[in-house]
Design an enzyme around this catalytic site. Sequence first.
Site, PDB file in Angstrom:
ATOM      1  N   LYS A 227       0.841  -1.207   0.000  1.00  0.00           N
ATOM      2  CA  LYS A 227       0.000   0.000   0.000  1.00  0.00           C
ATOM      3  C   LYS A 227       0.868   1.246   0.000  1.00  0.00           C
ATOM      4  O   LYS A 227       0.667   2.159  -0.783  1.00  0.00           O
ATOM      5  CB  LYS A 227      -0.903  -0.026   1.234  1.00  0.00           C
ATOM      6  CG  LYS A 227      -1.748   1.220   1.380  1.00  0.00           C
ATOM      7  CD  LYS A 227      -2.762   1.032   2.476  1.00  0.00           C
ATOM      8  CE  LYS A 227      -2.554   2.008   3.588  1.00  0.00           C
ATOM      9  NZ  LYS A 227      -3.604   1.960   4.595  1.00  0.00           N
ATOM     10  N   GLY A 284      -3.987  -2.109   5.783  1.00  0.00           N
ATOM     11  CA  GLY A 284      -3.411  -3.335   5.220  1.00  0.00           C
ATOM     12  C   GLY A 284      -4.118  -4.580   5.715  1.00  0.00           C
ATOM     13  O   GLY A 284      -4.455  -5.471   4.942  1.00  0.00           O
ATOM     14  N   GLU A 371      -2.935  -5.910  15.772  1.00  0.00           N
ATOM     15  CA  GLU A 371      -2.452  -4.634  15.234  1.00  0.00           C
ATOM     16  C   GLU A 371      -3.549  -3.570  15.367  1.00  0.00           C
ATOM     17  O   GLU A 371      -3.265  -2.374  15.428  1.00  0.00           O
ATOM     18  CB  GLU A 371      -2.031  -4.779  13.758  1.00  0.00           C
ATOM     19  CG  GLU A 371      -1.118  -3.663  13.279  1.00  0.00           C
ATOM     20  CD  GLU A 371      -0.478  -3.914  11.926  1.00  0.00           C
ATOM     21  OE1 GLU A 371       0.747  -4.065  11.847  1.00  0.00           O
ATOM     22  OE2 GLU A 371      -1.220  -3.969  10.921  1.00  0.00           O
ATOM     23  N   HIS A 402      -3.123 -31.596  19.943  1.00  0.00           N
ATOM     24  CA  HIS A 402      -1.937 -32.396  20.266  1.00  0.00           C
ATOM     25  C   HIS A 402      -0.734 -31.505  20.519  1.00  0.00           C
ATOM     26  O   HIS A 402       0.404 -31.950  20.433  1.00  0.00           O
ATOM     27  CB  HIS A 402      -1.671 -33.398  19.134  1.00  0.00           C
ATOM     28  CG  HIS A 402      -2.783 -34.393  19.023  1.00  0.00           C
ATOM     29  ND1 HIS A 402      -2.791 -35.575  19.733  1.00  0.00           N
ATOM     30  CD2 HIS A 402      -3.953 -34.351  18.344  1.00  0.00           C
ATOM     31  CE1 HIS A 402      -3.909 -36.239  19.473  1.00  0.00           C
ATOM     32  NE2 HIS A 402      -4.638 -35.509  18.637  1.00  0.00           N
ATOM     33  N   LYS A 517      11.218  -0.632  13.160  1.00  0.00           N
ATOM     34  CA  LYS A 517      11.662  -0.397  11.774  1.00  0.00           C
ATOM     35  C   LYS A 517      12.731   0.694  11.754  1.00  0.00           C
ATOM     36  O   LYS A 517      13.742   0.591  11.063  1.00  0.00           O
ATOM     37  CB  LYS A 517      10.485   0.088  10.920  1.00  0.00           C
ATOM     38  CG  LYS A 517       9.426  -0.935  10.631  1.00  0.00           C
ATOM     39  CD  LYS A 517       8.435  -0.339   9.626  1.00  0.00           C
ATOM     40  CE  LYS A 517       7.122  -1.052   9.607  1.00  0.00           C
ATOM     41  NZ  LYS A 517       6.090  -0.358   8.842  1.00  0.00           N
TER      42      LYS A 517
HETATM   43  O1  LIG Z   1       1.366  -2.737   2.308  1.00  0.00           O
HETATM   44  P1  LIG Z   1       2.552  -2.109   2.947  1.00  0.00           P
HETATM   45  O2  LIG Z   1       2.476  -0.612   2.918  1.00  0.00           O
HETATM   46  O3  LIG Z   1       3.832  -2.612   2.336  1.00  0.00           O
HETATM   47  O4  LIG Z   1       2.553  -2.492   4.489  1.00  0.00           O
HETATM   48  C1  LIG Z   1       2.670  -3.799   4.925  1.00  0.00           C
HETATM   49  C2  LIG Z   1       2.347  -3.947   6.388  1.00  0.00           C
HETATM   50  O5  LIG Z   1       3.224  -3.185   7.183  1.00  0.00           O
HETATM   51  C3  LIG Z   1       2.541  -2.600   8.275  1.00  0.00           C
HETATM   52  O6  LIG Z   1       2.456  -1.250   8.049  1.00  0.00           O
HETATM   53  C4  LIG Z   1       3.205  -2.875   9.571  1.00  0.00           C
HETATM   54  O7  LIG Z   1       4.563  -2.605   9.516  1.00  0.00           O
HETATM   55  C5  LIG Z   1       1.169  -3.256   8.268  1.00  0.00           C
HETATM   56  O8  LIG Z   1       0.218  -2.487   8.861  1.00  0.00           O
HETATM   57  C6  LIG Z   1       0.965  -3.500   6.814  1.00  0.00           C
HETATM   58  O9  LIG Z   1      -0.006  -4.466   6.613  1.00  0.00           O
END
Ligand SMILES: O=P(O)(O)OC[C@H]1O[C@](O)(CO)[C@@H](O)[C@@H]1O
Length: 541
Positions: A227, A284, A371, A402, A517
């Site tokens: 996204k 996402g 999340e 199991h 990150k």
């Molecule tokens: O589709 P993108 O922008 O690559 O993000 C991937 C994933 O990373 C996140 O932002 C978390 O780091 C999620 O919320 C999202 O689903």
Amino acid sequence: MRLVKIRLNDKEEIAMITWNNLDTLESFKELSKVGRVDIKEAMSGDNGAKRVKEYNIPMAEGFTYNFAAKQVDADVLEALAKLAKEAQLTEKFEALYNGAVINTGENRLVLHQLTRGQLGDAVVADGVDKRKFYVEQQERIAEFANKVHSGEITNAAGEKFTTVVQIGIGGSDLGPRAMYLALENWAKKNNTFKMEAKFISNVDPDDAASVLASVDVAHSIFILVSKSGTTLETLTNESFVKDALKNAGLDASKHMIAVTSETSPLAKSDDYLAAFFMDDYIGGRYSSTSAVGGAVLSLAFGPEVFAQFLDGAAAEDKLSKNANIMENPEMLDALIGVYERNVLGYPSTAVLPYSQALSRFPAHLQQADMESNGKSVNRFGEPVDYVTGPVIFGEPGTNGQHSFYQLLHQGTDIVPLQFIGFKNNQLDTDVVIQDSTSQQKLCANVAAQIVAFACGKADDNKNKNFEGGRPSSIIIGDQVNPASLGALLAHFENKIMFQGFLWNVNSFDQEGVQLGKLLAKKVLAHETDGALKELSDMLNI
Ligand SMILES: O=P(O)(O)OC[C@H]1O[C@](O)(CO)[C@@H](O)[C@@H]1O
């Protein structure tokens, strides 16, 4: 307390929505005082049989939500209904699907339900009718998929593509992957299986390398899904794949498509055969019904199958509009979950599908739920004085039985359980061993577990004693198929949304994932000191 004006469906009425913390609501205080239900007693004998019949509400696509083994009775249900009303769950959902800025942290609308239907007014944002936009993208994907299947779009040698590989992570991987796996056998059985799909998500190079080694790259189409278009893992894996294509003497741009938002750096690139869009109004983890799920599922199974999946989700969304909690399985499920978390004090919830098709569904729900509602501040950024989202985990039954069920049966924590069971399997193949089929054994196990958890079994040997009193619910369906899968997905998405409303948190941002990150980037740029430097050295970075 904050008041927000929203326009309701008829455009005349103005509703006032109040966003209050859970612990300030009178109905929540009342709920806390209602007597506790002893499930062991409630689920034993004729009483238990009566509850199983009565505590059962219909969902879309032939599902029922059965909450007989939950710690509720008429008094608790009455208190939950009052809570739903005071927390204005119906009005808040109405505001959401009519285009209110519900994601306040990012100043965004929340529109994933619009990808599968129109629940209220037309929502116009950035000068665009959003329902039209999402439908247009679905139509573009359908056209593209049909051309790939018919051989109108081929590789450079004029040969048909046989495999689709999705590159993405988090919401751009988990949902689509779980949905693909859920429908793979169904599609094979129903002659709608068009292309095998594979997924690359982890930046661990072994992930991309092993997927690439398992496919014929010359006949593979790769979908880059991001996204934001900036996710490090996804962009790294894209380069990995491009290298592999180049090494095979292939033009990467003839093998790759993108799914992204129109504002992302990927949107206008020439590196792709085609680009399909979602937007910032779809989180996402809520994107399986957008182009994010649409591209891979339409290529794998055909656009008609994806359309059935959307129809199932839309049908469940409609039920979520009901103000009566006994006619709204998502709302009731959400309320019971909040009761378990905030009154009974249970820390986690296990999701246990008794279906191999749903093998990755719990993994998807881990992201969708945690999340969304793993937050310590309310939607105004103020710390809350109560617990919010539980830890979610799960595995398909009977495999889970199991493995971790020991703790669930006899551990010191009580873990509420969310079972999912189906009357029928997807393939015709089954076998009768000791007078029952495998499917019957599977269903027998889930029924047995519900009663075992609730009622326990007394034994003088304390090691063999089962206290019982462990609550569960079950969603029962006929079979995992595209429409039922859509309904199931929408059930959980909407449950999570209602819980976010109750906890007064913003379920649609994810700031908590940013810090790690940022620090990883510093490590890679060698800009660290202290503990991080030591750890980086130990890992040879
Ligand atoms: O589709 P993108 O922008 O690559 O993000 C991937 C994933 O990373 C996140 O932002 C978390 O780091 C999620 O919320 C999202 O689903």
